[in-house]
Design a protein around this motif. Structure first.
Motif: not given
Ligand SMILES: Nc1ncnc2c1ncn2[C@@H]1O[C@H](COP(=O)(O)OP(=O)(O)OP(=O)(O)O)[C@@H](O)[C@H]1O
Length: 585
Positions: A437-451
């Motif tokens: 989902l983040t295309l291997f970008d570790a700076s994206v938080s799980d919160d933001s993904i789930l939202k």
């Protein structure tokens, strides 16, 4: 002409040897070990000579035992060093060629779509790995065997000159003739080896292409055709491989014949000098032993000429690929203006192949924050329009401006950071659901993904996965339905918080209920950016500010959606009135 050819060869060798520069420390150790190993190999026959002469002269047993012990120590030490040399040779070559592999892959990933459209992924794998492996094999053996062979040859001949002049001359002549012959014919097998590698790349291309399209192959009963094509390509690999091999073994066969002649001459001379009492039995053995030892380095050199021919063809292909310039050239500008980005197409024309224009004289403007809906029949050029906006292809003429800046003057990452696109095909990568989902970008938080997934309706699917965001996905996308894949792609793009987003048929594979839900989510997410929506269904465009109708690569209508809807003779109004969405599809 021959001069130019020599220069070309020199350039390519220099280009290859630059990859050895970072491993020069290890190379130095390797060379020292090679010298020690060669020295030990040269000493062994001397010990045996002493042993034979001492025994023949009725020498004391302790001396003989000491000589035998010394011989054993030298043999064991030599073996240990030989293993270390082989290890270090491989280590050096893999380190050097892995850098080359990395450079090739990076370069391929940056090459434009025009190049990639003409090559299959299988072919590219062969070029990034197969060709380099032939160079790697050559490197590892070249350093050890060619340099080692020369040192050994010099040592043997040097010693022979101290033992017997005529025999040393015979051996030197044989060695020189063999080496000169190999140097003379060293390029003979390069062209056939290149043909062989090309045939092999085509075979890999076919296998990869058909396995990637396995569903279509099976569903259409295409297996016999694929097998037929496979056999044709296999036959080409076999025939070209056989020809290349036959040409490559010429140096080896020739040295075997030359060696047989040299051994006969040396032995006849040796026996003659022994019989007239000029040399001892030990010296005769020493001569025999050194003659035999001469065979190994010369055979190795012959083998290396073969490897060289293979490596050279791999090197030429790798170099050709590395020097192939992408037609998409990076611009200078690092940044786009902040906030939602406007878009302007100014007299843009584009074609994939020069003979068939796909987009002609396209002019339109979208202000920051506006939403543009693009409609048009299949093949009218809608997806091509989004591809040129992302600089996947260069345009033939005109200017495309994003945020007021000509996209050709922008650095590509600056464009990709701010402009996102959801295409109809979603590629999954081998990795966790989060990584995909983040295309291997570790700076994206799980919160933001789930939202975001919650908003776009993918949360239920994620919760149903065995390990949530940590679930491992396999490449290819088979673990998602087509509709889920579209939601996935939307989530992926909105997580990057784009300032301009292009949605290519974002809901074509969703059921009506999911589509309505998605529509609301996309509306919310697009509030902070400019949106281009390519649609087959008019319902998708209800919130669009402007509508652009494409037909056969030309704009036949462009304007504010509400105005077009109210103008009865507009194309858009007619479509709305008849509700004939099929007209678009
Ligand atoms: N990679 C390509 N190489 C050559 N021609 C291409 C390529 N991709 C598309 N085309 C051609 O360009 C034209 C426009 O294609 P495009 O995909 O932009 O149409 P579209 O309007 O998006 O169609 P659809 O609604 O089916 O997605 C078509 O005639 C197509 O055959």
């Amino acid at each position: 002409m021959p001069k130019a050819k020599t220069k070309e060869k020199q350039i390519s060798m220099t280009w290859l040897f630059q990859y050895l520069r970072p491993v020069k420390g290890r190379l130095a150790i390797l060379l020292i070990m090679l010298l020690v190993s060669t020295g030990l190999q040269l000493i062994s026959p001397q010990i045996i000579k002493r042993f034979i002469d001492t025994a023949a002269a009725g020498g004391v047993l302790t001396t003989l035992i000491q000589l035998a012990g010394l011989f054993l120590i030298v043999a064991v030490l030599n073996q240990v060093i030989t293993v270390a040399v082989s290890y270090l040779g491989n280590d050096v070559s893999w380190r050097a060629t892995n850098r080359l592999r990395g450079d090739l892959l990076k370069h391929c990933l940056r090459l434009d779509m025009r190049f990639h459209n003409m090559k299959t992924p299988g072919e590219m794998i062969e070029r990034v790995d197969g060709d380099v492996t032939s160079i790697s094999n050559f490197f590892s053996m070249f350093i050890v065997q060619v340099i080692g062979s020369f040192v050994l040859l010099a040592g043997i001949l040097g010693f022979m000159f101290t033992v017997n002049l005529p025999i040393a001359i015979v051996m030197t002549v044989f060695t020189l003739v063999s080496i000169l012959f190999m140097v003379f014919i060293r390029d003979l097998g390069v062209a056939p080896s290149k043909d062989e590698r090309e045939a092999s790349a085509s075979l890999f291309g076919l296998i990869e292409e058909r396995i990637a399209g396995i569903e279509d192959v099976q569903a259409n009963g295409n297996v016999p055709y694929v097998m037929n094509r496979f056999h044709q390509l296999m036959r080409a690999v076999f025939l070209k491989g056989r020809k290349a091999w036959m040409i490559r073994v010429i140096p080896w066969n020739t040295t075997v014949i030359l060696f047989a002649l040299a051994v006969t001459a040396v032995l006849l001379l040796g026996v003659h000098y022994y019989l007239i009492g000029q040399i001892s039995l030990g010296t005769l053995f020493l001569i025999y032993q050194y003659t035999q030892m001469l065979n190994d380095p010369i055979e190795m050199l012959g083998d290396q000429v073969q490897e060289f021919q293979k490596a050279k063809s791999g090197m030429l292909r790798s170099r050709e690929l590395l020097f192939h310039q992408s037609s998409i050239v990076d611009g200078e500008q690092e940044q786009l203006p902040k906030g939602a980005l406007g878009l302007e197409f100014d007299k843009v024309s584009f074609s994939y192949n020069q003979d068939k224009p796909v987009l002609r004289n396209i002019n339109f403007t979208v202000k920051p924050g506006e939403r543009l809906g693009i409609i048009g029949r299949t093949g009218s050029g809608k997806s091509s329009l989004s591809r040129i906006l992302l600089r996947l292809y260069n345009i033939d003429s005109g200017v495309i401006r994003v945020g007021g800046i000509d996209i050709t003057s922008l650095k590509l990452p600056a464009l990709y950071r701010r402009v996102g696109m959801v295409t109809q095909d979603v590629q999954l990568f081998d990795g966790s659901l989060r990584d995909n989902l983040t295309l291997f970008d570790a700076s994206v938080s799980d919160d933001s993904i789930l939202k975001t997934t919650e908003q776009l309706g993918l949360r239920k699917w994620i919760d149903a996965q065995p390990s949530g965001l940590d679930t491992h996905l396999t490449a290819g996308g088979s673990s998602l339905s087509a509709g889920e894949a579209q939601l996935f792609a939307l989530t992926r793009v909105f997580l990057t918080k784009p300032s301009l987003v292009i949605l290519d048929e974002p809901s074509s594979r969703l059921d009506a209920a999911t589509e309505t839900m998605l529509q609301i989510a996309v509306d919310q997410l697009m509030e902070e950016c400019t949106g281009i929506i390519i649609a087959h269904r008019l319902a998708t465009l209800e919130k669009a500010d402007k509508i652009l109708v494409l037909s056969d690569g030309e704009i036949i209508e462009f304007g504010v959606r509400e105005e077009l809807a109210l103008r009865p003779n507009s194309h858009y109004a007619r479509l709305l009135a008849t509700g004939t969405e099929e007209e678009l599809a």
